[in-house]
Design a protein around this motif. Structure first.
Motif, PDB file in Angstrom:
ATOM      1  N   ILE A 295      -7.991  -7.293   0.699  1.00 55.84           N
ATOM      2  CA  ILE A 295      -7.735  -7.715  -0.681  1.00 55.84           C
ATOM      3  C   ILE A 295      -8.883  -8.620  -1.146  1.00 55.84           C
ATOM      4  O   ILE A 295      -9.212  -9.597  -0.466  1.00 55.84           O
ATOM      5  CB  ILE A 295      -6.391  -8.460  -0.795  1.00 55.84           C
ATOM      6  N   PRO A 296      -9.489  -8.312  -2.276  1.00 49.17           N
ATOM      7  CA  PRO A 296     -10.590  -9.158  -2.760  1.00 49.17           C
ATOM      8  C   PRO A 296     -10.075 -10.470  -3.341  1.00 49.17           C
ATOM      9  O   PRO A 296      -8.902 -10.594  -3.698  1.00 49.17           O
ATOM     10  CB  PRO A 296     -11.239  -8.295  -3.849  1.00 49.17           C
ATOM     11  N   GLU A 297     -10.956 -11.432  -3.445  1.00 49.36           N
ATOM     12  CA  GLU A 297     -10.587 -12.743  -3.982  1.00 49.36           C
ATOM     13  C   GLU A 297     -10.243 -12.664  -5.459  1.00 49.36           C
ATOM     14  O   GLU A 297      -9.341 -13.364  -5.941  1.00 49.36           O
ATOM     15  CB  GLU A 297     -11.746 -13.716  -3.751  1.00 49.36           C
ATOM     16  N   ILE A 298     -10.952 -11.825  -6.199  1.00 53.75           N
ATOM     17  CA  ILE A 298     -10.713 -11.657  -7.635  1.00 53.75           C
ATOM     18  C   ILE A 298     -10.509 -10.172  -7.912  1.00 53.75           C
ATOM     19  O   ILE A 298     -11.286  -9.332  -7.453  1.00 53.75           O
ATOM     20  CB  ILE A 298     -11.906 -12.179  -8.473  1.00 53.75           C
ATOM     21  N   ARG A 299      -9.470  -9.847  -8.669  1.00 55.23           N
ATOM     22  CA  ARG A 299      -9.255  -8.449  -9.049  1.00 55.23           C
ATOM     23  C   ARG A 299      -8.498  -8.399 -10.369  1.00 55.23           C
ATOM     24  O   ARG A 299      -7.972  -9.402 -10.855  1.00 55.23           O
ATOM     25  CB  ARG A 299      -8.499  -7.700  -7.951  1.00 55.23           C
ATOM     26  N   PHE A 300      -8.448  -7.225 -10.969  1.00 52.40           N
ATOM     27  CA  PHE A 300      -7.709  -7.044 -12.212  1.00 52.40           C
ATOM     28  C   PHE A 300      -6.204  -7.132 -11.924  1.00 52.40           C
ATOM     29  O   PHE A 300      -5.727  -6.626 -10.897  1.00 52.40           O
ATOM     30  CB  PHE A 300      -8.064  -5.696 -12.835  1.00 52.40           C
ATOM     31  N   PRO A 301      -5.443  -7.794 -12.819  1.00 52.29           N
ATOM     32  CA  PRO A 301      -4.042  -8.125 -12.502  1.00 52.29           C
ATOM     33  C   PRO A 301      -3.141  -6.923 -12.288  1.00 52.29           C
ATOM     34  O   PRO A 301      -2.118  -7.042 -11.603  1.00 52.29           O
ATOM     35  CB  PRO A 301      -3.591  -8.933 -13.737  1.00 52.29           C
TER      36      PRO A 301
END
Length: 406
Positions: free
Chosen positions: A213-219
């Motif tokens: 899982i990336p640190e930032i992603r689209f909600p």
């Protein structure tokens, strides 16, 4: 009768008088800097130290020196040259020509010349622009060319010829270029910030090694990324083509440069060396130096060709824009390095393809790939637009420097 050379091609409204021409050394005081030696013994972190001005303290854009990275002990003052706000300094080495206005007190070493406007012939911003014009740079180069090291000194700078108008016209010109420089600086800062944003997001929108899982992603996306083998995303193609069959050569695509077939054929002297056909959205990899970023997705052309030294792949269940973003990440170089072996030199590495294809790669569902790819495509477009505007502003400045000065 005044000569035409003393009238610039373009002027602000209300100014018609011919410019005055003088020997520069007769209009200002010029002094060389000095260095206490050994300088290492004078460097200090003390608050009462004197600002020690080095070329690295000069901004890339703009003309004002506002701070220094180092200070020297007050005992070194007698062996250097003190400068004050309002003084102008000029590098006297082979990189000469870039003038700067002091906004702080400090000291300059012998790589600088101090130009003090103590005869009040110039408006400071105008003088700073004047000294960086092509006319002045060409005079510096001509005068320094006969010396052993091509360095300037106060006699050479003082021996140049300057043309200048009345103070009110100088103020208009100086203020105009100050505003233009501010605009250029703002665009440069915006460009740097956007590039830094892209660099940060390239790291944060992809999972770290061993994570899903990336640190930032689209909600709207919450599923873990799936671990795939890199080779499962690729289908190598070996379709041959020739210069006559294609319009565009993509062999230089890894460097962001594309050549048409006519130019490339002339450059290489041959139009039939077994080029590989490339379709739009194909991935192009170099067999050597992948760790330097030598990889690209053909997003620009419907078709083209590359040297057989490259490998060409169709993408399988992988969005082209996502793959393009992935191969441009700094950490991706480590991915390729793990499957490299040393070549003829330390900076040259060859890819072990079978090992490369076995490398695990975390990949999201296609919809998330497309969102990520589109995001970075938008960033790239923003960067390109800012860079174009920045280039246009710099070119405008060059043009106006030629037109507003004699």
């Amino acid at each position: 009768m005044e000569t035409k050379s003393k009238i610039p091609a373009l002027r602000f409204k209300g100014f018609t008088d011919a410019w005055e021409e003088r020997r520069f050394g007769d209009t200002v005081t010029i002094e060389r800097g000095g260095s206490p030696r050994p300088i290492s013994k004078y460097i200090t972190n003390s608050e009462d130290g004197l600002n020690w001005i080095k070329i690295g303290d000069a901004p890339e854009e703009g003309n004002y020196i506002t701070h220094t990275a180092e200070k020297i002990l007050p005992e070194g003052l007698s062996k250097t040259r003190e400068v004050h706000p309002g003084d102008l300094i000029l590098s006297n080495s082979m990189s000469f020509g870039k003038p700067y206005i002091m906004e702080i007190d400090g000291c300059i070493h012998d790589g600088w010349l101090l130009i003090r406007n103590d005869k009040n012939k110039f408006e400071l911003k105008f003088l700073c622009v004047l000294l960086g014009t092509d006319n002045m740079i060409n005079q510096y180069k001509a005068m320094a060319a006969g010396s052993t090291v091509n360095n300037l000194n106060k006699q050479l700078v003082g021996g140049t010829t300057v043309s200048f108008p009345s103070i009110p016209e100088q103020q208009q010109i100086g203020t105009f270029f100050a505003h233009l420089d501010t605009l250029i600086s703002l665009h440069q800062r915006k460009c740097d910030q956007t590039k830094e944003l892209k660099k940060t997001m390239l790291q944060k929108m992809f999972p770290k090694k061993g994570e899903r899982i990336p640190e930032i992603r689209f909600p709207e996306f919450t599923d873990e990324w799936e671990e795939r083998l890199f080779g499962d995303l690729l289908n190598e193609t070996r379709v041959k083509t020739t210069v006559e069959d294609e319009d565009t050569l993509l062999s230089c695509a890894i460097d962001g440069m594309y050549l048409n077939s006519e130019l490339f054929s002339h450059f290489r002297g041959s139009s039939n060396i077994g080029y590989l056909k490339v379709k739009k959205n194909d991935l192009i990899l170099s067999a050597q130096n992948l760790h330097l970023g030598n990889c690209n997705v053909n997003l620009r052309f419907e078709h083209g060709m590359v040297s057989p030294a490259y490998k060409v792949y169709e993408l399988v269940d992988c969005a082209p824009l996502f793959m393009q973003a992935w191969v441009k990440r700094d950490s991706t170089k480590i991915f390729f390095l793990r499957t490299s072996t040393e070549g003829a030199s330390v900076c040259r590495k060859n890819i072990l393809w079978d090992e490369l294809y076995k490398q695990p790669l975390a990949v999201p569902i296609l919809a998330e790939q497309q969102r990520i790819g589109a995001y970075f495509q938008t960033l790239d477009q923003d960067i390109a637009q800012i860079e174009k505007k920045l280039a246009d502003l710099k070119e405008l400045k060059k043009t106006l420097l030629r037109q507003l000065f004699v």
